[in-house]
Write a protein that holds these residues in place. Structure first.
Motif, short mmCIF file in Angstrom:
data_model
loop_
_atom_site.label_atom_id
_atom_site.label_comp_id
_atom_site.label_asym_id
_atom_site.label_seq_id
_atom_site.Cartn_x
_atom_site.Cartn_y
_atom_site.Cartn_z
N LEU A 253 -48.44 3.71 48.60
CA LEU A 253 -48.73 3.73 50.03
C LEU A 253 -47.46 3.48 50.83
O LEU A 253 -46.59 2.70 50.42
N GLY A 254 -47.37 4.14 51.97
CA GLY A 254 -46.22 3.95 52.84
C GLY A 254 -46.50 4.53 54.22
O GLY A 254 -47.49 5.25 54.41
N LEU A 255 -45.66 4.21 55.17
CA LEU A 255 -45.84 4.67 56.54
C LEU A 255 -44.68 5.53 56.98
O LEU A 255 -43.52 5.22 56.70
N GLU A 256 -45.00 6.61 57.67
CA GLU A 256 -43.99 7.41 58.35
C GLU A 256 -44.26 7.33 59.85
O GLU A 256 -45.40 7.22 60.28
N GLY A 257 -43.19 7.41 60.61
CA GLY A 257 -43.33 7.29 62.06
C GLY A 257 -43.61 5.87 62.50
O GLY A 257 -44.31 5.64 63.50
N LYS A 258 -43.05 4.89 61.75
CA LYS A 258 -43.34 3.48 62.05
C LYS A 258 -42.87 3.06 63.45
O LYS A 258 -43.43 2.12 64.02
N HIS A 259 -41.88 3.75 63.98
CA HIS A 259 -41.40 3.38 65.32
C HIS A 259 -42.48 3.56 66.38
O HIS A 259 -42.39 2.97 67.45
N ASN A 260 -43.50 4.35 66.05
CA ASN A 260 -44.58 4.56 67.03
C ASN A 260 -45.44 3.32 67.25
O ASN A 260 -46.16 3.24 68.25
N PHE A 261 -45.37 2.36 66.33
CA PHE A 261 -46.06 1.10 66.57
C PHE A 261 -45.46 0.38 67.79
O PHE A 261 -46.16 -0.32 68.52
#
Length: 479
Positions: A253-261
Motif C-alpha cells: 500500500l502507498g499514496l500518490e499525490g500526497k501533497h493534496n492532503f
C-alpha cells in the motif's frame, strides 16, 4: 425512447400554467407582502416534487433520454417555477431566486468542485482486498474523518479506494449505500466542520465543541449500521465464488499525490475562517453577501486549480477520474435549488405559512428530531436546521436576542438542540438529494460500474428497511 418536441413544449406550457394559476389565486394583495413564505400556497411546491419525480423515474423509464437530456429536464422544471414566480411577484421573486443562487448554489458547487478536484489527485495504490473486515474498517475510518474534513471531503477521499478494493465483488450496491449512510452523512455530526447545518449553528452562537454532545447518538447509529453492514457483507462474501488476488501478486500500500492532503487542509481552513471573521458585506444584484464568503469561494477555486496543475496526470488516469459526476450534480442541483425556493420560504414562515399546522405541532424533542430530519432528507438541511432552531427559540425564549436565547437553550433545554442537530445530519442519508456528496458518490459508483438503486429504490430498499428502524432506536434511547 424519443420524446416529440411538441409534446415536450406542451408539457412545458402546462408546467408554467400550474404555478401561475396557484400564485395568481392569491391576488394582487400578495405582491405587497414582503414575506413571500406567508402568502405562497402549498401547491407552489409542485415543481419541486416533479423535479424529484424526474430524477426518480426518468433513469428507469427513459434511461437514454435521461442520459442525454437530464440538464434540459432540470432547466425545464426550474423555468416552470421561476417564470410564473417572476411574473406574479416580480422583484420579490427575483430577489429570492438570486439569493438562493448566489448565497447557496454557487458556494455549494464551488466547494464540491474543489473537493472533487483535490481528492481526485490522491491515489491509494497497492492491493487492498475488499473483505468484510477491510470494508468495515474503511467505512469506520471514513466516518471518523467526516467530522473533521466534512462529509463531502471524506466521501470524495474514500470512495475511489473503496470501489477499487471491491471491484472484484459481484454485489457492491449495498456497500455504496452504506458508504453514503456513514461517510457522506452520519459521520459529520461531531463538529461544525462536518456538515453545513452544524456550521450554521456555530455561526449563530452554538459553541464549536458543543456538538460533541451528539457523540453518543452518533456512536449508537454508527455501531448499529456497521454491525448490519458487516453481517450483510459477510453473507454476500461467502456466497461469491470469485476469489481475491493471489497474495503473491500483492502490491504494498502507498499514496500518490500526497501533497493534496495539504490542499484538503487548506479547503477546511478556508471554510472555517470564513465563518469566524467578519469583513463586511457587498451587494451582488441586490443580494447582500459577506466579503469573507467571496474570498473563501475565490480561495477554493485557486486551491482546486493549483491541485490540478501540480498533480501528475497519471494519478487521475489511475483513479479513472472524470468530470462527469460533478457536471451532473451541477445541472441537477440548479433545478433542485430553484424549485425548492417556495418550499423553503413556506418552511421559514413557520406558523404563518402554509405549513403552520405542521410547525405548530412540533413540541417535544422527538418531534424536532423527526421533523428536522424528514425535511432535511429532501430539502436543504441548512435552512431546515435554522427553521427548527428558531421554532425552538420562539417556543422557549421569544423575547430574548438570538445568541442569548441559544445560550439559555443549551443550558436549560439542550435536548431540543441535540434533536435538531442530530436529525438535520442523520436524515440526510434518507435520499440521494439529502446531502451534497450523496449524488456525487452515486455518480462515481455508477461510472465505476457499480449499479445503484433508483431514487425510490434507494428509499424503499434501504432507507425504510435499515435507516428508519435505526432512527427509531435513537429516538427511544435519547429523545
Amino acid at each position: 425512447m424519443r420524446i416529440n418536441k411538441k409534446i415536450l413544449f406542451g408539457l412545458f406550457l402546462i408546467a408554467l400554467a400550474v404555478p401561475a394559476v396557484v400564485f395568481g389565486s392569491e391576488g394582487e394583495s400578495s405582491i405587497k407582502h414582503l414575506n413571500l413564505g406567508e402568502v405562497l400556497p402549498l401547491w407552489s411546491c409542485i415543481p419541486f416534487a416533479l423535479m424529484l419525480l424526474s430524477i426518480a423515474l426518468f433513469p428507469i423509464l427513459a434511461p437514454t433520454f435521461w442520459h442525454h437530456h437530464f440538464s434540459k429536464v432540470s432547466f425545464f422544471w426550474a423555468a416552470s417555477i421561476a417564470i410564473p414566480f417572476l411574473l406574479i411577484y416580480r422583484g420579490f421573486a427575483l430577489y429570492e431566486i438570486l439569493h438562493i443562487v448566489i448565497i447557496d448554489y454557487i458556494p455549494f458547487i464551488i466547494l464540491l468542485w474543489s473537493l472533487y478536484a483535490v481528492s481526485g489527485g490522491i491515489l491509494l495504490r497497492g492491493t487492498l482486498v475488499g473483505t468484510p473486515v477491510v470494508n468495515t474498517c474503511m467505512l469506520l475510518i471514513g466516518t471518523l474523518l467526516a467530522s473533521w474534513m466534512g462529509t463531502t471531503g471524506a466521501a470524495m477521499l474514500m470512495i475511489r479506494p473503496f470501489l477499487r478494493a471491491n471491484s472484484y465483488r459481484k454485489n457492491r450496491t449495498f456497500m455504496v449505500v452504506f458508504f453514503i449512510f456513514l461517510i457522506a452523512n452520519v459521520g459529520g455530526a461531531l463538529t461544525p466542520l462536518g456538515d453545513p447545518p452544524l456550521f450554521l449553528g456555530f455561526l449563530h452562537g452554538v459553541p464549536f465543541f458543543w456538538t460533541l454532545k451528539i457523540a453518543p447518538h452518533l456512536i449508537t447509529v454508527v455501531v448499529l449500521l456497521l454491525v448490519i453492514y458487516f453481517f450483510m457483507d459477510s453473507y454476500h462474501y461467502r456466497r461469491e465464488k470469485h476469489k481475491p488476488a493471489n497474495p503473491k501478486d500483492k502490491i504494498p500500500l502507498g499514496l500518490e499525490g500526497k501533497h493534496n492532503f495539504l490542499f484538503i487542509a487548506a479547503i477546511v481552513i478556508s471554510v472555517l475562517i470564513s465563518g469566524i471573521v467578519d469583513w463586511g458585506t457587498v451587494s451582488i444584484f441586490g443580494v447582500h453577501t459577506s466579503v469573507q464568503d467571496l474570498v473563501r469561494n475565490g480561495l477554493l477555486l485557486i486551491i482546486g486549480t493549483i491541485s490540478l496543475v501540480t498533480t501528475n496526470i497519471t494519478v487521475y488516469e489511475k483513479n479513472n477520474f472524470s468530470w462527469a459526476p460533478i457536471i451532473e450534480v451541477a445541472y441537477l442541483f440548479i433545478g433542485i435549488f430553484i424549485t425548492m425556493v417556495p418550499c423553503l420560504l413556506i418552511l421559514k414562515a413557520g406558523g404563518k405559512g402554509a405549513l403552520a399546522f405542521f410547525i405548530n405541532s412540533v413540541q417535544h424533542p422527538s418531534h424536532y428530531f423527526w421533523s428536522a430530519g424528514i425535511f432535511s432528507g429532501f430539502l436543504d438541511n441548512a435552512p431546515t436546521y435554522l427553521t427548527f432552531l428558531n421554532t425552538a427559540l420562539g417556543n422557549f425564549y421569544s423575547s430574548l436576542p438570538e445568541k442569548q436565547a441559544i445560550s439559555r437553550l443549551i443550558a436549560e433545554n439542550p435536548l431540543y438542540l441535540e434533536a435538531i442537530s442530530a436529525g438535520s445530519v442523520f436524515f440526510g442519508a434518507c435520499s440521494y438529494i439529502g446531502n451534497a456528496p450523496n449524488f456525487m458518490v452515486r455518480s462515481i459508483a455508477e461510472e465505476a460500474g457499480t449499479p445503484m438503486p433508483s431514487f425510490f429504490g434507494y428509499i424503499l430498499k434501504y432507507t425504510l428497511l435499515i435507516l428508519i428502524p435505526v432512527f427509531v432506536v435513537v429516538t427511544f434511547i435519547f429523545f
